[in-house]
Design an enzyme around this catalytic site. Structure first.
Site, PDB file in Angstrom:
ATOM      1  N   ASP A 302     -32.183 -61.955  46.262  1.00 54.17           N
ATOM      2  CA  ASP A 302     -31.296 -61.969  45.105  1.00 54.17           C
ATOM      3  C   ASP A 302     -30.775 -63.388  44.950  1.00 54.17           C
ATOM      4  O   ASP A 302     -30.152 -63.927  45.871  1.00 54.17           O
ATOM      5  CB  ASP A 302     -30.137 -60.997  45.342  1.00 54.17           C
ATOM      6  CG  ASP A 302     -29.190 -60.890  44.143  1.00 54.17           C
ATOM      7  OD1 ASP A 302     -29.174 -61.811  43.307  1.00 54.17           O
ATOM      8  OD2 ASP A 302     -28.458 -59.889  44.066  1.00 54.17           O
ATOM      9  N   HIS A 322     -31.377 -69.048  31.441  1.00 58.43           N
ATOM     10  CA  HIS A 322     -30.884 -68.873  30.067  1.00 58.43           C
ATOM     11  C   HIS A 322     -30.222 -67.512  29.856  1.00 58.43           C
ATOM     12  O   HIS A 322     -29.566 -67.286  28.846  1.00 58.43           O
ATOM     13  CB  HIS A 322     -31.996 -69.126  29.042  1.00 58.43           C
ATOM     14  CG  HIS A 322     -33.047 -68.053  28.973  1.00 58.43           C
ATOM     15  ND1 HIS A 322     -33.923 -67.944  27.913  1.00 58.43           N
ATOM     16  CD2 HIS A 322     -33.386 -67.043  29.827  1.00 58.43           C
ATOM     17  CE1 HIS A 322     -34.740 -66.935  28.107  1.00 58.43           C
ATOM     18  NE2 HIS A 322     -34.445 -66.371  29.259  1.00 58.43           N
TER      19      HIS A 322
END
Length: 412
Positions: A302, A322
């Site tokens: 993660d 983004h």
């Protein structure tokens, strides 16, 4: 319209038509004279095609005039709404794939829908999408058959189902929450519009398994459509400068999803010795069905936790940042930089917007990301994030005709 105004409009149309013809010749020349495979040729074709589209849009604007362009927005909304209804109706699957036609009567019976409704929806979608060789008789065209592709279908349903309502509610959100870019994952245009009851966008899209499958198909299709940008960075020439062994950590693909980019990177590396690591959350890696090939290892990770691979030559992250606001991006970047050495480099494969003259894709992508607190960024904004994470921007690798690029960074 009086004669003087009409003459001005004709002059504007004529000029726009001449510009479009000029850009068409340049586009045709780029296709004819380019190899179609090397980055320079791809960039030239992309650049001239972008210019051609801009010229055609300007021609359309000149021909319609200011007042009619207002109504063009209404037409676009009606068109996309009708197409979405036709998708759900099943018309795309019902029409023959060989290009032959079916009558409205046959289609209505086949789909168990009212003929009058079918005709009213189809008249909006003709001739942009379907063909009508005879009255109330319909056939596929290349523009309708593309909707049969799962990725294209998923992207269309995603934008029409999830984000069109969000765009329509932008003003209401900002009136209620202040006129500033949203930063809260739980309170943004997406959660406001869809009334997610405290869920983030990521949590909300998973509620419906069927829709989540469409969402994943859309994301995969977009990733594959922009895969050309991966080769913007010269992986082989840069990594071949290093002394490596089979045990060397060459590239760590952070948040690499199903591994399509990882495999492409492995191919670009060529004969350089070393390992390529694909990292993503375990549940994502479990969905990988294809063989990634020799030299690629999967690793559950993660990116909101420190990267477990220390001192890799390249840490690569593509189309992830983004999705997040600045604070989250800095957190992700710090979790990479803490594992880098002075010889490591970070590659961020994302859109790098120019300060002005942003193309249509870059602009609407930024609004889409904004709806759930993400954003597309300029080189200056990338530099700011990197500095905050203890990194420095070395260079932005780009390609003419597109805003997609690779931001290269090192430890300060």
């Amino acid at each position: 319209m009086d004669k003087e105004a009409a003459a001005q409009q004709i002059a504007a149309i004529t000029k726009s038509l001449e510009d479009a013809q000029k850009d068409l010749r340049l586009y045709a020349s780029a296709i004819e004279n380019g190899s179609g495979t090397d980055l320079e040729s791809i960039g030239k074709v992309s650049s001239t095609h972008t210019n051609l589209i801009a010229s055609v849009r300007n021609l359309n604007r000149s021909a319609r005039g200011p007042v009619d362009m207002v109504f063009a927005q209404i037409e676009a909304v009606a068109y996309t709404g009708a197409v979405r209804a036709l998708v759900e109706m099943g018309i795309f699957e019902a029409l023959p794939l060989d290009g032959s036609s079916l009558s409205a009567d046959v289609l209505a019976e086949k789909l168990d829908v009212e003929k009058d409704l079918l005709v009213r929806l189809m008249r909006v979608a003709i001739p942009e999408l379907f063909a009508e060789p005879k009255p109330h008789e319909y056939a596929h065209t290349p523009y309708s058959m593309v909707y049969l592709h799962p990725g294209i279908r998923g992207a269309f349903k995603l934008m029409l189902g999830e984000y069109t309502p969000v765009f329509n509610q932008l003003s209401e959100f900002f009136k209620s929450n202040g006129w500033k870019s949203p930063q809260d994952e739980h309170n943004n245009p997406y959660t406001f519009t869809h009334r997610t009851n405290g869920l983030t966008m990521w949590e909300h899209v998973k509620l419906d398994p069927v829709y989540f499958a469409d969402w994943n198909a859309a994301m995969n299709a977009q990733g594959l459509a922009t895969s050309f940008a991966i080769s913007i960075f010269p992986f082989h020439s840069e990594l071949s400068k290093l002394e490596t062994t089979e045990a060397s950590m060459l590239v760590v693909d952070v948040g690499g999803g199903l591994g399509h980019a990882t495999m492409q990177i492995k191919g670009l590396i060529g004969d350089v010795k070393g390992k390529v690591i694909l990292q993503d959350r375990p549940e994502v890696l479990d969905d990988i069905k294809e063989d990634l090939g020799a030299g690629i290892e999967k690793m559950g990770h993660d990116f909101f936790t420190p990267n477990p691979v220390k001192g890799a030559s390249i840490y690569y992250i593509r189309r992830c940042l983004h999705d997040w606001n600045d604070a989250k991006c800095i957190e992700i970047l710090k979790n990479i930089s803490c594992s880098m050495t002075e010889k490591s480099r970070l590659l961020i494969a994302e859109i790098a917007l120019p300060t002005t003259g942003v193309d249509v894709e870059g602009a609407w992508m930024d609004l889409t990301m904004m709806s759930f607190t993400g954003r597309e960024r300029t080189e200056e904004q990338w530099a700011g994030l990197l500095t905050a994470a203890g990194l420095r921007l070395e260079k932005t690798h780009g390609l003419a005709g597109t805003h997609y690029g690779v931001v290269e960074a090192y430890l300060k």
